[in-house]
Design a protein around this motif. Structure first.
Motif, mmCIF file in Angstrom:
data_model
loop_
_atom_site.group_PDB
_atom_site.id
_atom_site.type_symbol
_atom_site.label_atom_id
_atom_site.label_comp_id
_atom_site.label_asym_id
_atom_site.label_seq_id
_atom_site.Cartn_x
_atom_site.Cartn_y
_atom_site.Cartn_z
ATOM 1 N N TYR A 128 0.819 -1.215 0.000
ATOM 2 C CA TYR A 128 0.000 0.000 0.000
ATOM 3 C C TYR A 128 0.854 1.268 0.000
ATOM 4 C CZ TYR A 128 -3.951 -3.045 1.026
ATOM 5 O OH TYR A 128 -4.898 -4.031 0.969
ATOM 6 N N ASP A 129 2.051 1.173 0.614
ATOM 7 C CA ASP A 129 2.956 2.322 0.662
ATOM 8 C C ASP A 129 3.869 2.395 -0.556
ATOM 9 O OD1 ASP A 129 1.902 3.069 3.091
ATOM 10 O OD2 ASP A 129 3.480 2.095 4.260
ATOM 11 N N ASN A 130 3.711 1.442 -1.492
ATOM 12 C CA ASN A 130 4.557 1.371 -2.707
ATOM 13 C C ASN A 130 6.046 1.260 -2.378
ATOM 14 O OD1 ASN A 130 2.466 1.471 -4.598
ATOM 15 N ND2 ASN A 130 2.355 3.681 -4.437
ATOM 16 N N LYS A 131 6.371 0.502 -1.367
ATOM 17 C CA LYS A 131 7.774 0.249 -1.011
ATOM 18 C C LYS A 131 8.151 -1.128 -1.547
ATOM 19 C CE LYS A 131 7.736 3.273 2.941
ATOM 20 N NZ LYS A 131 7.967 3.444 4.358
ATOM 21 N N TRP A 132 8.459 -1.159 -2.829
ATOM 22 C CA TRP A 132 8.605 -2.433 -3.539
ATOM 23 C C TRP A 132 9.842 -3.209 -3.128
ATOM 24 C CZ3 TRP A 132 4.136 -3.609 -4.994
ATOM 25 C CH2 TRP A 132 3.255 -2.632 -5.445
ATOM 26 N N ILE A 133 10.905 -2.533 -2.743
ATOM 27 C CA ILE A 133 12.087 -3.263 -2.285
ATOM 28 C C ILE A 133 11.756 -4.040 -1.019
ATOM 29 C CG2 ILE A 133 14.433 -2.994 -1.345
ATOM 30 C CD1 ILE A 133 14.798 -0.658 -3.252
ATOM 31 N N ASP A 134 11.020 -3.414 -0.114
ATOM 32 C CA ASP A 134 10.603 -4.106 1.108
ATOM 33 C C ASP A 134 9.666 -5.271 0.791
ATOM 34 O OD1 ASP A 134 12.079 -2.395 2.660
ATOM 35 O OD2 ASP A 134 10.392 -1.118 3.198
ATOM 36 N N VAL A 135 8.795 -5.098 -0.180
ATOM 37 C CA VAL A 135 7.871 -6.174 -0.563
ATOM 38 C C VAL A 135 8.665 -7.383 -1.063
ATOM 39 C CG1 VAL A 135 6.068 -6.860 -2.194
ATOM 40 C CG2 VAL A 135 5.939 -4.648 -1.066
ATOM 41 N N ILE A 136 9.649 -7.128 -1.908
ATOM 42 C CA ILE A 136 10.467 -8.221 -2.439
ATOM 43 C C ILE A 136 11.203 -8.924 -1.310
ATOM 44 C CG2 ILE A 136 12.510 -8.748 -3.848
ATOM 45 C CD1 ILE A 136 11.586 -6.388 -5.675
ATOM 46 N N ASN A 137 11.841 -8.160 -0.458
ATOM 47 C CA ASN A 137 12.621 -8.752 0.624
ATOM 48 C C ASN A 137 11.749 -9.512 1.617
ATOM 49 O OD1 ASN A 137 15.163 -7.923 -0.238
ATOM 50 N ND2 ASN A 137 14.870 -5.905 0.644
ATOM 51 N N LEU A 138 10.648 -8.951 1.999
ATOM 52 C CA LEU A 138 9.763 -9.629 2.943
ATOM 53 C C LEU A 138 9.148 -10.869 2.336
ATOM 54 C CD1 LEU A 138 8.127 -6.502 4.571
ATOM 55 C CD2 LEU A 138 9.641 -8.131 5.685
ATOM 56 N N SER A 139 8.898 -10.850 1.045
ATOM 57 C CA SER A 139 8.381 -12.043 0.379
ATOM 58 C C SER A 139 9.405 -13.176 0.397
ATOM 59 C CB SER A 139 7.992 -11.713 -1.076
ATOM 60 O OG SER A 139 6.973 -10.757 -1.105
ATOM 61 N N ILE A 140 10.664 -12.820 0.200
ATOM 62 C CA ILE A 140 11.729 -13.831 0.281
ATOM 63 C C ILE A 140 11.808 -14.393 1.698
ATOM 64 C CG2 ILE A 140 14.234 -14.164 0.153
ATOM 65 C CD1 ILE A 140 14.194 -12.079 -2.153
ATOM 66 N N ILE A 141 11.701 -13.517 2.689
ATOM 67 C CA ILE A 141 11.723 -13.966 4.076
ATOM 68 C C ILE A 141 10.541 -14.894 4.373
ATOM 69 C CG2 ILE A 141 11.521 -13.189 6.484
ATOM 70 C CD1 ILE A 141 13.085 -10.649 5.583
ATOM 71 N N ALA A 142 9.368 -14.550 3.828
ATOM 72 C CA ALA A 142 8.187 -15.394 4.029
ATOM 73 C C ALA A 142 8.411 -16.782 3.441
ATOM 74 C CB ALA A 142 6.963 -14.739 3.402
ATOM 75 N N ILE A 143 9.084 -16.845 2.301
ATOM 76 C CA ILE A 143 9.399 -18.143 1.691
ATOM 77 C C ILE A 143 10.335 -18.943 2.597
ATOM 78 C CG2 ILE A 143 10.592 -19.248 -0.249
ATOM 79 C CD1 ILE A 143 9.452 -16.969 -2.003
ATOM 80 N N PHE A 144 11.287 -18.263 3.231
ATOM 81 C CA PHE A 144 12.185 -18.951 4.162
ATOM 82 C C PHE A 144 11.403 -19.580 5.303
ATOM 83 C CE2 PHE A 144 15.879 -15.864 3.125
ATOM 84 C CZ PHE A 144 16.250 -16.655 2.047
ATOM 85 N N PHE A 145 10.376 -18.894 5.765
ATOM 86 C CA PHE A 145 9.592 -19.396 6.894
ATOM 87 C C PHE A 145 8.733 -20.595 6.516
ATOM 88 C CE2 PHE A 145 9.781 -14.977 8.928
ATOM 89 C CZ PHE A 145 10.902 -15.316 9.652
#
Length: 68
Positions: A50-67
């Motif tokens: 929602y905040d258009n912070k796409w770098i954070d979206v990419i990184n957090l998505s990778i972290i979610a995959i790790f989990f």
């Protein structure tokens, strides 16, 4: 000649974005493991979208995959 310059510009922009993602990924990993926010990572990702912070979206998505 112009076509080659576009390729170089794209290549530089891609590498710059990749370096930013790697830097922020390390930062987010430390933050999430420190605070143990594993359960609400989806909420965090949605807020970043929602905040258009796409770098954070990419990184957090990778972290979610790790989990997973």
């Amino acid at each position: 000649m112009n076509r080659n310059n576009n390729y170089i510009d794209t290549y530089v922009q891609y590498n710059l974005m990749l370096k930013k993602c790697k830097f922020f990924l390390n930062e987010k990993l430390i933050l999430i493991f420190h605070k143990k926010n594993k359960n609400n990572i989806n909420d965090i990702i949605l807020l970043k979208v929602y905040d258009n912070k796409w770098i954070d979206v990419i990184n957090l998505s990778i972290i979610a995959i790790f989990f997973l």
